[in-house]
Design a protein around this motif. Sequence first.
Motif, PDB file in Angstrom:
ATOM      1  N   GLY A 102      -5.087  -7.702 -36.047  1.00 18.87           N
ATOM      2  CA  GLY A 102      -3.708  -7.733 -36.222  1.00 18.87           C
ATOM      3  C   GLY A 102      -3.174  -6.422 -35.653  1.00 18.87           C
ATOM      4  N   LEU A 103      -3.848  -5.353 -35.956  1.00 18.32           N
ATOM      5  CA  LEU A 103      -3.491  -3.752 -35.119  1.00 18.32           C
ATOM      6  C   LEU A 103      -3.424  -3.968 -33.520  1.00 18.32           C
ATOM      7  N   ALA A 104      -4.511  -4.538 -33.092  1.00 19.82           N
ATOM      8  CA  ALA A 104      -4.505  -4.724 -31.632  1.00 19.82           C
ATOM      9  C   ALA A 104      -3.274  -5.669 -31.286  1.00 19.82           C
ATOM     10  N   LEU A 105      -3.199  -6.809 -31.779  1.00 24.50           N
ATOM     11  CA  LEU A 105      -2.129  -7.592 -31.335  1.00 24.50           C
ATOM     12  C   LEU A 105      -0.874  -6.980 -31.550  1.00 24.50           C
ATOM     13  N   MET A 106      -0.560  -6.413 -32.361  1.00 23.54           N
ATOM     14  CA  MET A 106       0.953  -5.520 -32.430  1.00 23.54           C
ATOM     15  C   MET A 106       1.037  -4.675 -31.329  1.00 23.54           C
ATOM     16  N   PHE A 107      -0.148  -4.159 -30.722  1.00 23.65           N
ATOM     17  CA  PHE A 107       0.014  -3.174 -29.455  1.00 23.65           C
ATOM     18  C   PHE A 107      -0.117  -3.778 -28.284  1.00 23.65           C
ATOM     19  N   VAL A 108      -0.644  -4.888 -27.998  1.00 19.24           N
ATOM     20  CA  VAL A 108      -0.930  -5.454 -26.830  1.00 19.24           C
ATOM     21  C   VAL A 108       0.292  -6.203 -26.144  1.00 19.24           C
ATOM     22  N   LYS A 109       0.747  -5.697 -24.846  1.00 17.60           N
ATOM     23  CA  LYS A 109       1.920  -6.348 -24.318  1.00 17.60           C
ATOM     24  C   LYS A 109       1.709  -7.732 -23.765  1.00 17.60           C
ATOM     25  N   ASP A 110       2.466  -8.722 -23.902  1.00 20.52           N
ATOM     26  CA  ASP A 110       2.702  -9.995 -23.412  1.00 20.52           C
ATOM     27  C   ASP A 110       3.165  -9.842 -21.968  1.00 20.52           C
ATOM     28  N   ARG A 111       2.307 -10.104 -20.998  1.00 23.28           N
ATOM     29  CA  ARG A 111       2.579  -9.903 -19.574  1.00 23.28           C
ATOM     30  C   ARG A 111       4.177 -10.773 -19.104  1.00 23.28           C
ATOM     31  N   ARG A 112       3.673 -12.103 -19.631  1.00 25.80           N
ATOM     32  CA  ARG A 112       4.958 -12.881 -19.414  1.00 25.80           C
ATOM     33  C   ARG A 112       6.392 -12.493 -19.721  1.00 25.80           C
ATOM     34  N   ARG A 113       6.492 -11.749 -21.200  1.00 26.93           N
ATOM     35  CA  ARG A 113       7.774 -10.993 -21.613  1.00 26.93           C
ATOM     36  C   ARG A 113       7.820 -10.081 -20.967  1.00 26.93           C
ATOM     37  N   ALA A 114       6.868  -9.138 -20.508  1.00 25.73           N
ATOM     38  CA  ALA A 114       7.285  -7.927 -19.838  1.00 25.73           C
ATOM     39  C   ALA A 114       7.356  -7.898 -18.320  1.00 25.73           C
ATOM     40  N   SER A 115       7.243  -8.815 -17.801  1.00 30.19           N
ATOM     41  CA  SER A 115       7.643  -9.197 -16.439  1.00 30.19           C
ATOM     42  C   SER A 115       9.028  -9.889 -16.245  1.00 30.19           C
ATOM     43  N   ALA A 116       9.552 -10.379 -17.376  1.00 34.98           N
ATOM     44  CA  ALA A 116      10.779 -11.272 -17.360  1.00 34.98           C
ATOM     45  C   ALA A 116      12.051 -10.447 -17.411  1.00 34.98           C
TER      46      ALA A 116
END
Length: 122
Positions: A108-122
């Motif tokens: 859960g901690l890792a998931l909070m800090f992993v960026k979703d590439r599709r969201r970041a590139s949009a």
Amino acid sequence: MVSWVLRIVVAAALLGSAGVHYFLWTEDYPGIVGPLFLLDAIGGLVIAIAVLAWRHWLPALGAVGFGVLTLGAYVLAATVGFAGNHDQFNSQPEYWGVITEAVCIVGGLALMFVKDRRRASA
């Protein structure tokens, strides 16, 4: 891709913990502990669905909170007792519960800090 794999791992850990708590609920623990196991089972299922369905930091925080609270309650029960219950860390449900709840916290901690590439590139 990493985000989805991590979501699946966290959801699997939540479902694993929910399954352990459902099994423990069927064992007829006395007092308030039995109904708390059922609430944990339902809560783990709901949070697992949210982790998979909603790409937001709140379900990840829910997974962390679920893991911290359930693992904390177990540590209390194994050391000083919790709600009249005293465990000894000597059964399969206890082992699986600790493992799945630790994965809920770390994942859960890792998931909070992993960026979703599709969201970041949009």
